[in-house]
Design an enzyme around this catalytic site. Structure first.
Site, short mmCIF file in Angstrom:
data_model
loop_
_atom_site.label_atom_id
_atom_site.label_comp_id
_atom_site.label_asym_id
_atom_site.label_seq_id
_atom_site.Cartn_x
_atom_site.Cartn_y
_atom_site.Cartn_z
N SER A 562 0.87 -1.23 -0.06
CA SER A 562 -0.09 0.20 0.08
C SER A 562 0.95 1.17 -0.09
CB SER A 562 -0.79 0.09 1.35
OG SER A 562 -1.27 1.13 1.42
N TYR A 575 -2.07 0.10 10.64
CA TYR A 575 -2.11 -0.46 9.14
C TYR A 575 -0.85 -0.13 8.26
CZ TYR A 575 -3.75 -0.52 4.29
OH TYR A 575 -3.97 -1.02 3.00
N LYS A 579 2.01 -3.13 6.85
CA LYS A 579 2.30 -3.09 5.35
C LYS A 579 3.74 -2.94 4.94
CE LYS A 579 -1.89 -3.77 3.31
NZ LYS A 579 -2.19 -4.95 2.27
#
Ligand SMILES: [Zn+2]
Length: 677
Positions: A562, A575, A579
């Site tokens: 991402s 998050y 990632k």
């Protein structure tokens, strides 16, 4: 076997086509009984067999013309429609019998130039046989029970015993002009018969009505079944069973060794109460190596199956060595057979691949290999019926197939190969791709893009209903899997191996997007994010690489990284941190798997409407930048909203990039602050 004729169904079929042009009652009834035959796999399989009716249709100048409506190539009797019964003007067809020879090309031309409708499919290769016989309705099948009688050294005597003078026997000649003439002569010498038994090939019956021809067919098959069931015998000795998990270990090794260059096979395992005892026969090495039950099976199953003797004590290396040895000798034999027969016939042929399509593994089952799922399934279906033919034939007497010489003619007959289609394969044909988070967004777009590229897919998600919809829309198998469970991911990879025989790559896409300041995020929540956003990728990659190593023909690992991995945002730490770890994981796999040809890459996408963030969050994030939601999605260098399809296409191109590994492809419309370097 019993007749399935029903007056009511026959009448309903006539009514159904009442208003259709060029479909009279004869054609409607021809459709009805063709389907009765085509829907029974004990009679015909996958496009086998053919039927016809002689009737009268009106041509384009309003004249009534006598025609032969005969099965067209590409149609299956079980689902045939009137359009699958092209009408051939019969007037001058009979005059062709006076010719001494008629090449295949001339035969096809003779059939096509007599069509009422030029857009019709090619009439069956057995059209002339139907045309040279005088009967109104003619039905042809390759019924298992009939093959058990006619695949015998003394088939003629057996047929006489079973049928007396009701059916006449035609010695084997390959389908086409010569057979058509011989069948007509045989009938003329025996004008009272109800049909013809074509040795080593199948059964023809005929009659004045659809019902008469169909019921004569069923009666003949029934008589054959009764004859065989009245005998006893067989030499069945069950061998020890292999462990139930043996297939998951064996299949990738076998699949890797079958594949060569760009060619990959999908494997289908069949087991069952009829297969296991057959594989346990003490004479398996003899009965399985005699040839197919009827010649047109040769293009689906090859002439002979490959026999493997896998012992429960063998490890992966021993299994690999055993397959190498058997497969090398199978391929040598195949090449020698083609050379020998082509030389004998003084023909120049382009040799087909030398790989087996049917692999018999006593204690485990029959494995069919195909370049598509459909081809593997057809091969497995045909061999299951071959088993029942061989078993019955051995009870009646001695199973005997055609000599290699005749099978070569069939296998290398252009009109047979045409049945397999000439379409050039799609780039990922034969490749198995496992996709997580496939129920929506990028995962669903990947499913569609990989399917369009020809891949066979195994789709997973934790959300069943939308997953089922996506899977149904592309006809792929699916499984509800919580990717945060290592055990479940491993089991699911095993299930995909069981489904297709192996794996070529994955798109590890599933993710969640927890929010909140990093200094106060609950540790449990951060751990949960690591489970889904990092460890799930590791669970999948390690389980997949185990399979790819066993296959030994490379593969690809695709991770959904991402923008957050390179350019984290405030409040998205839970998050972004896992990632970032996924990008490191991707590189680590690239480093450690390059030597086995496994490539590892990631796509770094941003601002896709995928449902990962809820719409309120999007509004808030957009508002914080003084934008509405639509403008937020377009706030990149190209001022273009990035679609899930754009991301999916990037994954497909990485799957097809043979020299790219350890790479992150950015699909975000342009965001220089987030570029990897
Ligand atoms: Zn046939």
């Amino acid at each position: 076997m019993q007749s399935r004729w029903s007056d009511a169904d026959a009448q309903a079929t006539i009514e159904r086509y009442r208003d259709e042009p060029q479909v009279n009652e004869d054609v409607a009834l021809r459709v009805y009984t063709s389907r009765l035959i085509g829907q029974d796999p004990a009679l015909v399989l996958h496009g086998g067999g053919n039927t016809s009716v002689k009737t009268t249709l009106v041509d384009d100048i309003g004249d009534e013309v006598p025609v032969l409506c005969v099965k067209g190539s590409g149609w299956d009797l079980g689902t045939i429609e009137p359009a699958g019964l092209p009408a051939v003007r019969i007037g001058s067809l009979g005059a062709l019998r006076d010719r001494d020879v008629l090449s295949d090309e001339d035969m096809v031309n003779a059939q096509r130039t007599r069509l009422i409708d030029s857009s019709s499919p090619n009439p069956s290769v057995e059209t002339l046989l139907h045309g040279f016989l005088p009967h109104k309705f003619i039905d042809h099948s390759h019924a298992d029970a009939i093959l058990a009688l006619i695949d015998q050294p003394d088939a003629e005597a057996i047929c006489k015993e079973v049928y007396g003078d009701r059916l006449a026997v035609v010695p084997y000649v390959m389908a086409g002009f010569t057979l058509a003439k011989l069948a007509a002569e045989t009938y003329e010498n025996n004008p009272d018969v109800e049909g013809l038994l074509l040795l080593k090939h199948g059964l023809f019956t005929f009659g004045d009505t659809a019902k008469e021809s169909y019921e004569r067919h069923i009666q003949a098959v029934d008589a054959a079944e009764r004859f065989a069931s009245g005998k006893t015998g067989g030499v069945q000795v069950a061998r020890g069973s292999l462990e139930p998990c043996a297939y998951e270990a064996l299949a990738p090794i076998l699949r890797g060794k079958l594949g060569a260059g760009e060619r990959r096979y999908l494997l289908t395992l069949r087991r069952g109460p009829a297969i296991d005892p057959f594989l346990g026969r003490t004479d398996l090495a003899s009965v399985s190596q005699r040839g197919p039950a009827t010649p047109d099976h040769v293009i689906r199953t090859k002439r002979l199956p490959l026999l493997l003797d896998i012992m429960p004590t063998m490890d992966g290396a021993a299994i690999g060595a055993h397959i190498d040895e058997r497969l090398a000798s199978y391929r040598e034999d195949y090449v020698a057979y083609v050379e020998r027969e082509a030389n004998y016939k003084e023909r120049r042929v382009a040799q087909l691949d030398p790989d087996p399509r049917i692999i018999l593994v006593p204690g485990l089952g029959l494995i069919a290999a195909g370049t598509s799922e459909k081809a593997a399934r057809i091969g497995a279906d045909i061999y299951e019926h071959t088993i029942s033919v061989i078993e019955a034939a051995e009870v009646v007497g001695c199973y005997e197939a055609l000599p290699a010489r005749d099978l070569f003619d069939m296998e290398y007959w252009s009109l047979e190969q045409a049945k397999l289609g000439k379409a050039s394969p799609k780039p990922l044909e034969g490749r198995v791709v496992y996709i997580t988070g496939a129920a929506r967004g990028i995962g669903a777009a990947c499913a569609r893009a990989f399917a369009a590229a020809g891949a066979s897919l195994y789709l997973t998600d934790r959300d069943e209903t939308p997953l089922r919809d996506v899977a149904a829309s592309i006809g792929a198998p699916f499984e509800v899997v919580d990717v945060a469970s290592e055990e479940k991911v491993r089991a699911s990879i095993d299930h995909s191996v069981r489904t297709f025989g192996g794996l070529d790559g994955f798109v590890s896409n599933a993710g969640i997007a927890p929010q909140g300041p990093i200094d106060s995020v609950a540790t449990e929540e951060l751990k949960r994010s690591f489970e889904v956003n990092f460890f799930s990728h590791q669970y999948l990659a390690s389980a997949a690489v185990r399979v790819l190593r066993a296959q030994g023909v490379g593969g690809f690992l695709l991770f959904n990284a991402s923008k957050a991995a390179f350019n984290p945002g405030k409040g998205l730490g839970a998050y972004a941190v896992p990632k970032a770890a996924v990008v490191a994981l991707m590189k680590q796999y690239a480093i450690e798997c390059g030597d086995i040809g496994v490539r590892s890459n990631a796509v770094n996408a941003d601002r896709i409407r995928t449902g990962l963030l809820d719409p309120d969050d999007i509004e808030r994030r957009a508002a914080a930048r003084g934008l509405d939601a639509d403008a937020y999605y377009r706030s990149n260098l190209l001022s273009r909203e990035v679609a899930a399809e754009d991301v999916a296409n990037a994954f497909v191109s990485l799957a097809l990039a043979p020299s790219t590994t350890g790479c992150v492809v950015t699909v975000d419309g342009g965001n220089i602050a987030a570029s990897p370097r």
